[in-house]
Design an enzyme around this catalytic site. Structure first.
Site, PDB file in Angstrom:
ATOM      1  N   TYR A  72      30.592  47.080  42.517  1.00  0.00           N
ATOM      2  CA  TYR A  72      31.961  47.927  41.571  1.00  0.00           C
ATOM      3  C   TYR A  72      31.866  48.970  40.946  1.00  0.00           C
ATOM      4  CZ  TYR A  72      33.357  42.777  42.605  1.00  0.00           C
ATOM      5  OH  TYR A  72      34.256  41.584  43.695  1.00  0.00           O
ATOM      6  N   ARG A  75      32.940  51.680  43.413  1.00  0.00           N
ATOM      7  CA  ARG A  75      34.637  51.375  43.816  1.00  0.00           C
ATOM      8  C   ARG A  75      35.393  51.740  42.752  1.00  0.00           C
ATOM      9  NH1 ARG A  75      35.900  44.549  45.160  1.00  0.00           N
ATOM     10  NH2 ARG A  75      37.955  45.833  45.209  1.00  0.00           N
ATOM     11  N   VAL A 104      43.050  45.150  42.859  1.00  0.00           N
ATOM     12  CA  VAL A 104      42.262  45.443  41.121  1.00  0.00           C
ATOM     13  C   VAL A 104      42.087  46.152  40.541  1.00  0.00           C
ATOM     14  CG1 VAL A 104      41.365  43.182  41.598  1.00  0.00           C
ATOM     15  CG2 VAL A 104      40.316  44.656  42.109  1.00  0.00           C
ATOM     16  N   HIS A 122      44.533  38.619  40.878  1.00  0.00           N
ATOM     17  CA  HIS A 122      43.307  38.866  41.024  1.00  0.00           C
ATOM     18  C   HIS A 122      42.680  39.682  39.986  1.00  0.00           C
ATOM     19  CE1 HIS A 122      44.357  37.802  45.682  1.00  0.00           C
ATOM     20  NE2 HIS A 122      44.140  37.210  45.273  1.00  0.00           N
ATOM     21  N   CYS A 151      26.806  39.688  27.889  1.00  0.00           N
ATOM     22  CA  CYS A 151      27.956  39.135  26.313  1.00  0.00           C
ATOM     23  C   CYS A 151      27.042  39.313  24.900  1.00  0.00           C
ATOM     24  CB  CYS A 151      29.079  38.183  27.002  1.00  0.00           C
ATOM     25  SG  CYS A 151      29.939  37.934  25.595  1.00  0.00           S
ATOM     26  N   CYS A 154      28.364  36.024  23.160  1.00  0.00           N
ATOM     27  CA  CYS A 154      27.356  34.654  23.720  1.00  0.00           C
ATOM     28  C   CYS A 154      26.381  35.096  24.671  1.00  0.00           C
ATOM     29  CB  CYS A 154      28.655  34.058  24.314  1.00  0.00           C
ATOM     30  SG  CYS A 154      28.829  34.174  25.487  1.00  0.00           S
ATOM     31  N   GLY A 191      51.667  46.461  52.614  1.00  0.00           N
ATOM     32  CA  GLY A 191      50.703  46.680  53.562  1.00  0.00           C
ATOM     33  C   GLY A 191      49.335  45.517  52.295  1.00  0.00           C
ATOM     34  N   THR A 192      50.020  43.860  53.116  1.00  0.00           N
ATOM     35  CA  THR A 192      48.854  43.082  53.432  1.00  0.00           C
ATOM     36  C   THR A 192      48.424  41.970  54.243  1.00  0.00           C
ATOM     37  OG1 THR A 192      48.318  41.386  51.472  1.00  0.00           O
ATOM     38  CG2 THR A 192      50.407  41.651  52.319  1.00  0.00           C
ATOM     39  N   ASN A 217      54.134  48.176  56.469  1.00  0.00           N
ATOM     40  CA  ASN A 217      52.872  47.519  57.035  1.00  0.00           C
ATOM     41  C   ASN A 217      52.359  48.669  58.644  1.00  0.00           C
ATOM     42  OD1 ASN A 217      50.006  46.714  57.933  1.00  0.00           O
ATOM     43  ND2 ASN A 217      51.062  44.765  57.009  1.00  0.00           N
TER      44      ASN A 217
HETATM   45  C1  BV8 Z   1      40.901  29.805  44.850  1.00  0.00           C
HETATM   46  C2  BV8 Z   1      39.514  40.685  43.806  1.00  0.00           C
HETATM   47  C3  BV8 Z   1      40.182  27.725  43.632  1.00  0.00           C
HETATM   48  C4  BV8 Z   1      37.041  40.546  43.992  1.00  0.00           C
HETATM   49  C5  BV8 Z   1      40.083  38.858  45.271  1.00  0.00           C
HETATM   50  C6  BV8 Z   1      43.791  27.764  50.842  1.00  0.00           C
HETATM   51  C7  BV8 Z   1      44.666  27.810  49.256  1.00  0.00           C
HETATM   52  C8  BV8 Z   1      43.670  28.312  48.445  1.00  0.00           C
HETATM   53  C9  BV8 Z   1      42.545  29.309  49.101  1.00  0.00           C
HETATM   54  C10 BV8 Z   1      41.732  29.653  49.628  1.00  0.00           C
HETATM   55  C11 BV8 Z   1      42.580  28.986  50.687  1.00  0.00           C
HETATM   56  N1  BV8 Z   1      42.222  29.024  52.712  1.00  0.00           N
HETATM   57  C12 BV8 Z   1      40.962  29.446  52.248  1.00  0.00           C
HETATM   58  C13 BV8 Z   1      40.459  30.044  50.636  1.00  0.00           C
HETATM   59  C14 BV8 Z   1      39.699  30.474  50.217  1.00  0.00           C
HETATM   60  C15 BV8 Z   1      39.873  31.883  49.606  1.00  0.00           C
HETATM   61  C16 BV8 Z   1      40.296  32.198  50.579  1.00  0.00           C
HETATM   62  O1  BV8 Z   1      41.759  32.770  50.266  1.00  0.00           O
HETATM   63  N2  BV8 Z   1      39.612  33.347  51.351  1.00  0.00           N
HETATM   64  C17 BV8 Z   1      40.261  33.813  53.015  1.00  0.00           C
HETATM   65  C18 BV8 Z   1      39.314  34.547  52.677  1.00  0.00           C
HETATM   66  C19 BV8 Z   1      40.441  33.487  54.105  1.00  0.00           C
HETATM   67  N3  BV8 Z   1      40.692  32.632  48.216  1.00  0.00           N
HETATM   68  C20 BV8 Z   1      39.845  31.921  47.185  1.00  0.00           C
HETATM   69  O2  BV8 Z   1      38.877  31.716  47.042  1.00  0.00           O
HETATM   70  C21 BV8 Z   1      40.920  32.343  45.886  1.00  0.00           C
HETATM   71  N4  BV8 Z   1      40.558  31.116  45.183  1.00  0.00           N
HETATM   72  O3  BV8 Z   1      41.306  29.711  45.936  1.00  0.00           O
HETATM   73  O4  BV8 Z   1      40.229  28.875  43.827  1.00  0.00           O
HETATM   74  C22 BV8 Z   1      40.505  27.802  42.917  1.00  0.00           C
HETATM   75  C23 BV8 Z   1      41.000  27.121  42.370  1.00  0.00           C
HETATM   76  C24 BV8 Z   1      41.301  26.118  41.019  1.00  0.00           C
HETATM   77  C25 BV8 Z   1      40.499  26.361  40.076  1.00  0.00           C
HETATM   78  C26 BV8 Z   1      39.231  27.041  41.008  1.00  0.00           C
HETATM   79  C27 BV8 Z   1      39.336  27.792  42.087  1.00  0.00           C
HETATM   80  C28 BV8 Z   1      40.945  34.142  45.279  1.00  0.00           C
HETATM   81  C29 BV8 Z   1      41.550  34.728  45.954  1.00  0.00           C
HETATM   82  C30 BV8 Z   1      40.774  35.774  45.412  1.00  0.00           C
HETATM   83  C31 BV8 Z   1      39.671  36.538  46.005  1.00  0.00           C
HETATM   84  N5  BV8 Z   1      39.404  37.698  45.376  1.00  0.00           N
HETATM   85  N6  BV8 Z   1      39.986  40.102  45.091  1.00  0.00           N
HETATM   86  C32 BV8 Z   1      37.694  42.057  44.616  1.00  0.00           C
HETATM   87  O5  BV8 Z   1      38.181  42.574  45.083  1.00  0.00           O
HETATM   88  O6  BV8 Z   1      36.486  42.638  44.383  1.00  0.00           O
HETATM   89  S1  BV8 Z   1      41.341  39.418  47.650  1.00  0.00           S
HETATM   90  C33 BV8 Z   1      40.683  40.686  47.950  1.00  0.00           C
HETATM   91  O7  BV8 Z   1      41.906  40.282  49.225  1.00  0.00           O
HETATM   92  C34 BV8 Z   1      41.901  41.948  47.244  1.00  0.00           C
HETATM   93  O8  BV8 Z   1      42.346  41.197  46.242  1.00  0.00           O
HETATM   94  C35 BV8 Z   1      43.071  41.987  48.407  1.00  0.00           C
HETATM   95  O9  BV8 Z   1      44.230  42.692  48.361  1.00  0.00           O
HETATM   96  C36 BV8 Z   1      43.032  40.061  49.215  1.00  0.00           C
HETATM   97  C37 BV8 Z   1      44.194  40.371  49.829  1.00  0.00           C
HETATM   98  O10 BV8 Z   1      43.246  41.408  50.872  1.00  0.00           O
HETATM   99  P1  BV8 Z   1      45.151  42.403  51.207  1.00  0.00           P
HETATM  100  O11 BV8 Z   1      45.708  42.863  49.975  1.00  0.00           O
HETATM  101  O12 BV8 Z   1      46.061  41.452  51.967  1.00  0.00           O
HETATM  102  O13 BV8 Z   1      44.091  43.312  51.904  1.00  0.00           O
HETATM  103  P2  BV8 Z   1      43.245  42.962  53.903  1.00  0.00           P
HETATM  104  O14 BV8 Z   1      42.138  44.756  53.499  1.00  0.00           O
HETATM  105  O15 BV8 Z   1      43.515  42.067  54.117  1.00  0.00           O
HETATM  106  O16 BV8 Z   1      45.010  43.892  54.444  1.00  0.00           O
HETATM  107  C38 BV8 Z   1      45.107  45.646  53.989  1.00  0.00           C
HETATM  108  C39 BV8 Z   1      47.384  45.913  55.248  1.00  0.00           C
HETATM  109  O17 BV8 Z   1      47.587  46.834  54.458  1.00  0.00           O
HETATM  110  C40 BV8 Z   1      46.417  45.170  56.230  1.00  0.00           C
HETATM  111  O18 BV8 Z   1      47.269  44.169  56.960  1.00  0.00           O
HETATM  112  C41 BV8 Z   1      46.958  46.453  56.870  1.00  0.00           C
HETATM  113  O19 BV8 Z   1      47.287  46.674  58.380  1.00  0.00           O
HETATM  114  C42 BV8 Z   1      47.671  47.381  55.956  1.00  0.00           C
HETATM  115  N7  BV8 Z   1      47.843  49.117  55.841  1.00  0.00           N
HETATM  116  C43 BV8 Z   1      46.356  49.340  55.825  1.00  0.00           C
HETATM  117  N8  BV8 Z   1      46.835  50.557  55.800  1.00  0.00           N
HETATM  118  C44 BV8 Z   1      47.952  50.657  55.055  1.00  0.00           C
HETATM  119  C45 BV8 Z   1      48.780  49.837  55.254  1.00  0.00           C
HETATM  120  N9  BV8 Z   1      49.623  49.467  55.223  1.00  0.00           N
HETATM  121  C46 BV8 Z   1      50.460  49.900  55.038  1.00  0.00           C
HETATM  122  N10 BV8 Z   1      50.451  51.208  54.796  1.00  0.00           N
HETATM  123  C47 BV8 Z   1      49.003  51.462  54.199  1.00  0.00           C
HETATM  124  N11 BV8 Z   1      48.679  53.511  54.949  1.00  0.00           N
HETATM  125 ZN    ZN Z   2      30.512  35.587  25.950  1.00  0.00          ZN
END
Ligand code: BV8
Ligand code: ZN
Length: 254
Positions: A72, A75, A104, A122, A151, A154, A191-192, A217
């Site tokens: 981190y 980053r 983020v 996020h 912390c 705590c 961009g997602t 995208n």
């Molecule tokens: C949760 C912070 C439950 C950390 C990130 C269904 C429902 C619910 C959950 C799930 C589900 N299926 C699977 C899950 C689990 C999981 C998940 O989604 N997994 C995926 C991999 C399948 N989800 C979770 O775990 C979430 N939590 O569900 O918890 C719960 C509920 C209640 C109580 C307790 C628990 C939490 C998910 C959050 C994870 N954290 N980030 C960090 O950054 O270190 S996610 C991470 O991916 C980033 O935030 C990022 O932004 C995000 C998404 O990716 P994108 O932004 O789309 O980025 P990516 O690289 O994928 O794509 C980039 C795009 O840009 C591409 O399309 C590319 O073509 C394009 N591009 C590139 N250059 C350009 C461009 N476009 C335009 N111009 C350019 N120049």
């Molecule tokens: Zn604390």
């Protein structure tokens, strides 16, 4: 003439006639600022060099907290040296547009988007918070981020104020984003890969409520089939042309 130009007019027409617009943003918006995406084609895509489960999850953190904080902090230092690109600047001029972001980083804030109009689904790497949610958090000097610490309130670990895989999204932010996406008539998706949930479910929520979807995208994504208009190219090039002279808003009476 770029391959997206003929579609620009269609996309602009949708934005102009829409009453309530929102933006849904992913890592691609920040790619031209030198911030690695997670899954894009670029060789620098974060996940291609790291294992997200090992780094962006509580299990990963507790298995090797020093290593995760090092990642981190790398980053954070990259972000400290980065600047908003023309895509962020174009969005920074839209003072009445709610911008729901999975990112983020703080590049939308630095481009002038009002803070209350940015919904960070996020979290943010610009802060640490107590892992036990005791309420303690600290804003960081991104150039000189601190190493792993405890912390002062705590004694639990301090960790980045981001949402890790397997963690819930911030409830109030999620609820605001969900209710907005249920009542807009146009969603600008930038961009997602739309592969992370529940965040990407907001695109389906908007579509199912009758909103038109405009996608910006560099390549097709999981939601390409939902697009009324898909502009293929870098957001840093497309957004300034797409938004030139427009004042799009999320709440007409807002
Ligand atoms: C949760 C912070 C439950 C950390 C990130 C269904 C429902 C619910 C959950 C799930 C589900 N299926 C699977 C899950 C689990 C999981 C998940 O989604 N997994 C995926 C991999 C399948 N989800 C979770 O775990 C979430 N939590 O569900 O918890 C719960 C509920 C209640 C109580 C307790 C628990 C939490 C998910 C959050 C994870 N954290 N980030 C960090 O950054 O270190 S996610 C991470 O991916 C980033 O935030 C990022 O932004 C995000 C998404 O990716 P994108 O932004 O789309 O980025 P990516 O690289 O994928 O794509 C980039 C795009 O840009 C591409 O399309 C590319 O073509 C394009 N591009 C590139 N250059 C350009 C461009 N476009 C335009 N111009 C350019 N120049
Ligand atoms: Zn604390």
């Amino acid at each position: 003439m770029t391959n997206y130009s003929p579609l620009l007019a269609d996309a602009r027409a949708l934005l102009i006639q829409a009453k309530h617009v929102a933006a849904f943003i992913g890592a691609g918006l920040s790619a031209e600022s030198g911030i690695s995406t997670f899954r894009g084609a670029q060789a620098d895509a974060l996940w291609s060099r790291f294992d997200p489960a090992a780094l962006a999850s509580r299990e990963g953190f507790f298995a090797n907290p020093e290593h995760v904080i090092e990642w981190y902090n790398w980053r954070r230092q990259t972000l400290a040296k980065a600047s908003p690109n023309p895509g962020h600047v174009a969005l920074g001029k839209q003072k009445r547009l709610i911008q729901i972001t999975q990112n983020v980083d703080n590049l939308l804030e630095r481009a002038g988007v009002p803070g209350q109009h940015i919904y960070h689904l996020h979290g943010t790497i610009t802060k640490d918070r107590c892992d036990a949610f005791c309420g303690y958090e600290r804003t960081l000097d991104l150039e000189h981020p601190p190493s792993l610490g405890k912390c002062p309130q705590c004694g639990h670990f301090l960790r980045p104020a981001v949402v890790w895989f397997g963690e819930g999204l911030p409830l109030d932010t999620w609820k605001k984003a969900e209710s907005l996406c249920a009542r807009i008539d146009c969603l600008l998706v930038i961009g997602t890969s739309a592969s992370v949930y529940p965040a990407s479910g907001l695109i389906h929520t908007a579509r199912n409520s009758g909103a038109r979807i405009i996608i910006v995208n560099t390549q097709p994504s999981d939601v390409s089939d939902m697009a009324s208009v898909e502009l293929t190219g870098p957001s840093g090039e497309i957004l300034p042309e797409l938004l030139e002279g427009l004042d799009i808003c999320s709440f007409r009476n807002g």
